[in-house]
Scaffold this active site. Sequence first.
Site: not given
Ligand code: PMP
Length: 362
Positions: A103, A174, A198
């Site tokens: 991510w 994030d 989450k």
């Molecule tokens: N950052 C992290 C740490 C994640 O775990 C995730 C999704 N699993 C995301 C970003 C992406 O998030 P989204 O699907 O809400 O765009």
Amino acid sequence: MSDRIYNFSAGPAVLPEEVIRSSQEALWNLAGSGIGVMEHSHRGKEFSAVADRAEALCRELADIPSDYDVLFLQGGASTQFFMVPMSFLTADATADYLMTGAWSQKAVSEAKRFGRVHVAATSEDKNFSYIPTTDEIRWSERPVYAHFTSNNTIFGTEWTTEPSPPSGVPLVCDASSDIFSRPIDVRKYGLIYAGAQKNLGPSGVTLVIVRKDLVERAASNLPTMLQYRTHAKEKSMYNTPPTFGMFVMAEVFDWIKASGGLAAMGERNRAKAAVLYDYLERSSFFRTTARPDSRSLMNVCFRAPTEALEEKFLAEAKKRKLSGLKGHRSVGGMRASIYNAFPKAGCEALVALMADFEKANG
Ligand code: PMP
């Protein structure tokens, strides 16, 4: 007797039972209004009360100072990957990124569209199995902000404390997969973002906590919807916000508060993760993939001796009604996601399965 099973999904993930029940009720009839929460105008007094409550509870839980805005946006954390650099990073400037997983790699790629990116530290050399130490971080000369991912959902690693960028450099986080899982000192941050799915509620709403001076400083030549100032000025009501998601988030905040707040969440989560890690430490069959000092309390990643045994284990788990244990498709193995709402009894059920499986196959 509940017909629900243990859900180890990485997200969307398990929600507190009380929240699901109260949401069911509100879907039918919000606060005695005779209209369900999804059917109310976002500008009416009933929904305004929901929005105010969501913000107030969020501020109370994390002790968010008044010089921060709390925004309820859409587009997921993935939209924040570009909204942050689009707002603060110009072609002649540099932003620092701590790259600790898939991510943060995505956040880096998006930032590169707007300006220079300096990777101040990465754990890519060891397949993102650890969190860099303070000594391993090399900040650039004058970054416009420093970005990190507090919990790496796919690799099962988590920062125990936030990194400290040079003085005056806003810290951007994030926090999608560990927000409100433990106490957080918001004052250390310039901006925190998290997709809700989450720890906070359903997918479709993204929480952003941002210092007001940054909102003012952000680029103003962007599409209206992509400016933090639009949403700050209109209290997330510039357009139709994700009303149902905001309602559920308020319910989740209330549940966290009733459970004792973020400190109690932190203790609960430590105890839950310890059930799994203590067993995995003792096991001579299963092994964890994260370095011990970097282990996540939210996503516990582990492997069996062979992929064939992993497949067999996952089939066994399914039989015992333990769902969502397959690791991310990019890394394989197993992953137990045990966010705030996941019960300790589920961790114990997983350990019982691991012990039986180890005995039969070890
Ligand atoms: N950052 C992290 C740490 C994640 O775990 C995730 C999704 N699993 C995301 C970003 C992406 O998030 P989204 O699907 O809400 O765009």
